[in-house]
Structure formats: structure tokens, C-alpha cells
Write an enzyme that holds these catalytic residues in place. Sequence first.
Site, PDB file in Angstrom:
ATOM      1  N   HIS A  18      10.681 -37.560  62.764  1.00  0.00           N
ATOM      2  CA  HIS A  18       9.690 -37.793  61.702  1.00  0.00           C
ATOM      3  C   HIS A  18       8.818 -36.544  61.525  1.00  0.00           C
ATOM      4  O   HIS A  18       8.552 -36.118  60.399  1.00  0.00           O
ATOM      5  CB  HIS A  18       8.756 -38.958  62.062  1.00  0.00           C
ATOM      6  CG  HIS A  18       9.398 -40.294  62.111  1.00  0.00           C
ATOM      7  ND1 HIS A  18       9.293 -41.115  63.213  1.00  0.00           N
ATOM      8  CD2 HIS A  18      10.131 -40.978  61.197  1.00  0.00           C
ATOM      9  CE1 HIS A  18       9.932 -42.243  62.969  1.00  0.00           C
ATOM     10  NE2 HIS A  18      10.462 -42.179  61.762  1.00  0.00           N
ATOM     11  N   SER A 129      13.174 -44.290  66.178  1.00  0.00           N
ATOM     12  CA  SER A 129      12.104 -45.060  66.825  1.00  0.00           C
ATOM     13  C   SER A 129      12.680 -46.152  67.709  1.00  0.00           C
ATOM     14  O   SER A 129      12.137 -46.443  68.778  1.00  0.00           O
ATOM     15  CB  SER A 129      11.177 -45.667  65.768  1.00  0.00           C
ATOM     16  OG  SER A 129      10.472 -44.662  65.099  1.00  0.00           O
TER      17      SER A 129
END
Length: 163
Positions: A18, A129
Site C-alpha cells: 500500500h 493485508s
Amino acid sequence: MKKIAIYPGTFDPITNGHFDIIERTLVLFDKLIIAVAISHDKKPMFTLEQRIDMVKESVKNMENVIVVGFDNLTVELARSYNATVLIRGLRAVSDFEYELQLGYLNNSLDDTIETVYLMPKLQHAFISSSIVRNLLKFNAKTEHLVPKEVQKIIGNMSSCTLQ
């Protein structure tokens, strides 16, 4: 007129992948809004407040970035910030089909908002994640997968919070 982009996601937690996308977005746009979704459907490991804190800590030294939480349609959020571009990350072919559908859906809701897809650098392509969350459940090493600020926050949390 400034080009404003929104990078929406659950960021549960924010990863180096990210962060790579965030850095590269700032080269392309004047302002970036990182929008952290409440996302009841995904049942996040971390609360919205914790996820917002992690993102804010990760980007605290970056100019032209703001972090917000949201619980509405992404295109509505984009309109409220005068953003014209949604940023989405693509790690693998498996991401493409879902992201393409989402891009078409958002365009059908507001055809003035474009979706731009960015791939993380190769060293971050395997990071997600969900991988980080799985490692955390086993108290495994994650410092090579998340920004150091996030690792510090996670390390300060009690193990019962992460179960």
C-alpha cells in the site's frame, strides 16, 4: 486545478505494498486522500480508529496527503473532496477481475471519476493485508511487510486485541 486522487481500502493493516502505491501516486497527483473503509463485511482485525492511526503514522511525513475514514460509496466520497481519480492496486491477475468490475461499477455511478490501477513494485507484489493478519495470529514476523510505524503500533497492542 489540482488533480486530487482517492486511494480507498480497508488497510487492515496498511502494508508496504500500500505504501509503495501511495508514494507513486504522489508523483502523479497533487493531492491524495487515503480513505479507510469501515467495511463491516470484511470483519477487520483492527478497529477503524486503529487502522486510521496506522495509516496516519505511516504517511505523517508526506505532504499533500490526508487520511479519512468512510462508510459510504467511494464515488460519493470522491465528489465530496472534488477528487476525479480513484487509485486501486493490482498485485496479480487474480486482483484484476474484481478491480475491473469495481472500476466499471464506479464509472456507472459517476462517469466523471476515473479509476487508475497501479502495480506495486515486484518486491511488494506478494504482500497483502490478509497475509499480515494471518502471520499476526501466530505471532510471526511481519516487520518486513508493514511500515515501521505500523509495526511499532502492532507491537504495542496486546495479543488479545489481535486474536
